[in-house]
Write a protein that holds these residues in place. Structure first.
Motif, mmCIF file in Angstrom:
data_model
loop_
_atom_site.group_PDB
_atom_site.id
_atom_site.type_symbol
_atom_site.label_atom_id
_atom_site.label_comp_id
_atom_site.label_asym_id
_atom_site.label_seq_id
_atom_site.Cartn_x
_atom_site.Cartn_y
_atom_site.Cartn_z
ATOM 1 N N LYS A 108 3.364 10.292 3.053
ATOM 2 C CA LYS A 108 2.545 9.256 3.698
ATOM 3 C C LYS A 108 2.921 7.872 3.182
ATOM 4 C CE LYS A 108 0.000 10.109 6.336
ATOM 5 N NZ LYS A 108 0.171 10.413 7.783
ATOM 6 N N GLY A 109 3.255 7.790 1.891
ATOM 7 C CA GLY A 109 3.713 6.509 1.348
ATOM 8 C C GLY A 109 5.009 6.065 1.997
ATOM 9 N N TYR A 110 5.915 7.015 2.212
ATOM 10 C CA TYR A 110 7.180 6.703 2.889
ATOM 11 C C TYR A 110 6.931 6.180 4.300
ATOM 12 C CZ TYR A 110 11.122 7.667 5.948
ATOM 13 O OH TYR A 110 12.080 7.566 6.914
ATOM 14 N N GLN A 111 5.979 6.780 5.022
ATOM 15 C CA GLN A 111 5.691 6.337 6.387
ATOM 16 C C GLN A 111 5.210 4.887 6.422
ATOM 17 O OE1 GLN A 111 2.955 9.491 7.760
ATOM 18 N NE2 GLN A 111 4.529 10.096 9.223
ATOM 19 N N GLU A 148 0.830 -1.205 0.000
ATOM 20 C CA GLU A 148 0.000 0.000 0.000
ATOM 21 C C GLU A 148 0.863 1.253 0.000
ATOM 22 O OE1 GLU A 148 -3.971 1.678 2.298
ATOM 23 O OE2 GLU A 148 -3.218 -0.334 2.674
ATOM 24 N N GLY A 149 1.938 1.234 0.797
ATOM 25 C CA GLY A 149 2.845 2.375 0.816
ATOM 26 C C GLY A 149 3.505 2.601 -0.532
ATOM 27 N N ALA A 150 3.889 1.508 -1.205
ATOM 28 C CA ALA A 150 4.506 1.625 -2.525
ATOM 29 C C ALA A 150 3.523 2.199 -3.539
ATOM 30 C CB ALA A 150 5.000 0.256 -2.990
ATOM 31 N N SER A 164 6.375 -0.949 7.241
ATOM 32 C CA SER A 164 6.435 -2.290 6.679
ATOM 33 C C SER A 164 7.824 -2.891 6.837
ATOM 34 C CB SER A 164 6.052 -2.251 5.195
ATOM 35 O OG SER A 164 6.300 -3.483 4.566
ATOM 36 N N ILE A 165 8.841 -2.126 6.497
ATOM 37 C CA ILE A 165 10.219 -2.621 6.576
ATOM 38 C C ILE A 165 10.595 -2.938 8.020
ATOM 39 C CG2 ILE A 165 12.639 -1.988 6.242
ATOM 40 C CD1 ILE A 165 11.688 -0.377 3.770
ATOM 41 N N SER A 166 10.199 -2.069 8.951
ATOM 42 C CA SER A 166 10.534 -2.301 10.353
ATOM 43 C C SER A 166 9.887 -3.589 10.857
ATOM 44 C CB SER A 166 10.101 -1.113 11.217
ATOM 45 O OG SER A 166 8.690 -0.998 11.259
ATOM 46 N N GLY A 176 -6.818 2.440 6.859
ATOM 47 C CA GLY A 176 -7.505 3.612 7.401
ATOM 48 C C GLY A 176 -6.659 4.865 7.309
ATOM 49 N N GLN A 177 -5.357 4.729 7.587
ATOM 50 C CA GLN A 177 -4.457 5.875 7.492
ATOM 51 C C GLN A 177 -4.382 6.375 6.052
ATOM 52 O OE1 GLN A 177 -0.459 5.031 8.744
ATOM 53 N NE2 GLN A 177 0.212 7.155 8.606
ATOM 54 N N HIS A 178 -4.335 5.441 5.107
ATOM 55 C CA HIS A 178 -4.297 5.807 3.695
ATOM 56 C C HIS A 178 -5.556 6.576 3.299
ATOM 57 C CE1 HIS A 178 -4.017 4.295 -0.755
ATOM 58 N NE2 HIS A 178 -3.983 5.603 -0.660
ATOM 59 N N ILE A 179 -6.722 6.079 3.703
ATOM 60 C CA ILE A 179 -7.982 6.725 3.325
ATOM 61 C C ILE A 179 -8.125 8.089 4.002
ATOM 62 C CG2 ILE A 179 -10.498 6.525 3.581
ATOM 63 C CD1 ILE A 179 -10.171 3.554 2.936
ATOM 64 N N LEU A 180 -7.647 8.209 5.241
ATOM 65 C CA LEU A 180 -7.669 9.520 5.895
ATOM 66 C C LEU A 180 -6.758 10.505 5.168
ATOM 67 C CD1 LEU A 180 -7.725 8.909 9.763
ATOM 68 C CD2 LEU A 180 -9.474 9.986 8.345
#
Length: 326
Positions: A190-193, A82-84, A198-200, A147-151
């Motif tokens: 926001k994508g970076y966050q 999703e972030g990508a 995900s990586i962590s 939810g964070q993405h949609i917000l």
């Protein structure tokens, strides 16, 4: 619980699909690059929602020989995907904004664009807050990430509405690509966050808030038999946790008694930790003479040194691989 999560994410997917159609309709009516940017992000909502649905389905599958810790890690792939997607959408939006700076196009039917965008913003805000609430309640990082993405989509739409109103009242068409560029930068962040989260998770980065909570639970319900806790490691698998640790106990107790104490630790954490299920792998260490000054088992029959002080359990002495007092 997972069936409920699956129904929630399917609802999110259906709503995102309808809102994407509405936003592209607004773009066809207005020819606004900022509205096009908003619509492009909504496509990502749909794609990410579909991937999140599969992620929750996979998470619900029981452990097997090939996946002894279950399938919960796929949730980190989900928010990474999703972030990508958000990151790619941000790049496309910045590209389209640059195009419109050099080849501007007139904007039409701004009023209709404002009304449609306003309606989609309200729906996205309500949906995003609900997903965050459901994700926090169930411990699902997939629901929380969605939810964070949609917000993010809702907040960027608010900026879009303000820009459209300014264009309507001032006639300054340059505001349109400028707003699109700002939205693109915000979406990239926001994508970076999400990618960072995900990586962590995939790298098993320790969630210190969970560590602090576990330490607090053990400290609050501490038994004299638990002389110290050390070498603690916490891994997250979806909404569940796997915890390794060493517990020092009196060297002379029977194996059955030590087993009962470890079962008490397991039951305590699973009862008090607010979300998910926790699997403990606990290694018992025998006490040594240097443990005596910190051992609260005052009636110990083999004590070689008097009790000196109670050592409070903190990250600094629970995480390292060494007994207290050594």
């Amino acid at each position: 619980m997972l069936k409920r999560e699956f129904r929630i994410i399917l609802l999110s997917l259906a709503v995102s699909f309808v809102l994407t159609i509405a936003k592209f309709t607004a773009w066809f009516m207005t020819h606004s690059v900022a509205i096009l940017s908003d619509a492009l992000e909504s496509i990502i909502n749909v794609v990410a929602g579909a991937f999140a649905s599969y992620s929750i389905y996979l998470t619900s599958k029981p452990r097997d020989e090939n996946h002894p810790y279950g399938h919960g890690k796929v949730e980190f792939f989900s928010i990474g995907f999703e972030g990508a997607m958000i990151f790619i959408a941000g790049c496309l939006i910045l590209f389209k904004a640059a195009q419109y700076f050099f080849t501007p196009a007139p904007i039409e039917d701004v009023d209709q664009g404002v009304w449609i965008t306003g309606a989609t913003t309200v729906i996205n805000f309500v949906l995003g807050r609900y997903l965050l609430y459901a994700g926090k309640r169930s411990g699902s990082i997939t629901l929380s990430g969605n939810g964070q993405h949609i917000l993010t989509d809702a907040y960027s739409s608010v900026a879009l509405i303000i820009a459209l109103l300014l264009i309507h009242f001032t006639g300054w068409d340059w505001i349109d690509p400028a707003t699109s560029a700002i939205m693109g930068g915000f979406i990239l962040f926001k994508g970076y966050q999400l990618l960072r989260r995900s990586i962590s998770g995939l790298m098993d980065e320790t969630d210190m808030q969970v560590v602090d909570k576990v330490i607090d639970i053990l400290s609050t319900h501490r038994r004299p038999m638990w002389i110290d806790v050390h070498n603690m490691r916490v891994q997250q698998y979806g909404s569940n946790y796997h915890i390794d640790c060493h517990i020092t106990m009196p060297y002379y107790i029977e194996l059955s008694q030590a087993h009962d104490e470890l079962k008490a630790v397991d039951a305590l954490i699973n009862r008090e930790l607010p979300k998910g299920e926790t699997e403990f792998f606990i290694h018992t260490d025998p006490c040594v003479p240097t443990s005596c000054p910190y051992c609260q088992l005052l009636q110990c029959p083999v004590r070689s040194h008097p009790f000196k002080e109670k050592i409070e359990w903190t990250r600094s002495n629970v995480l390292p691989n060494r007994k207290h007092g050594e």
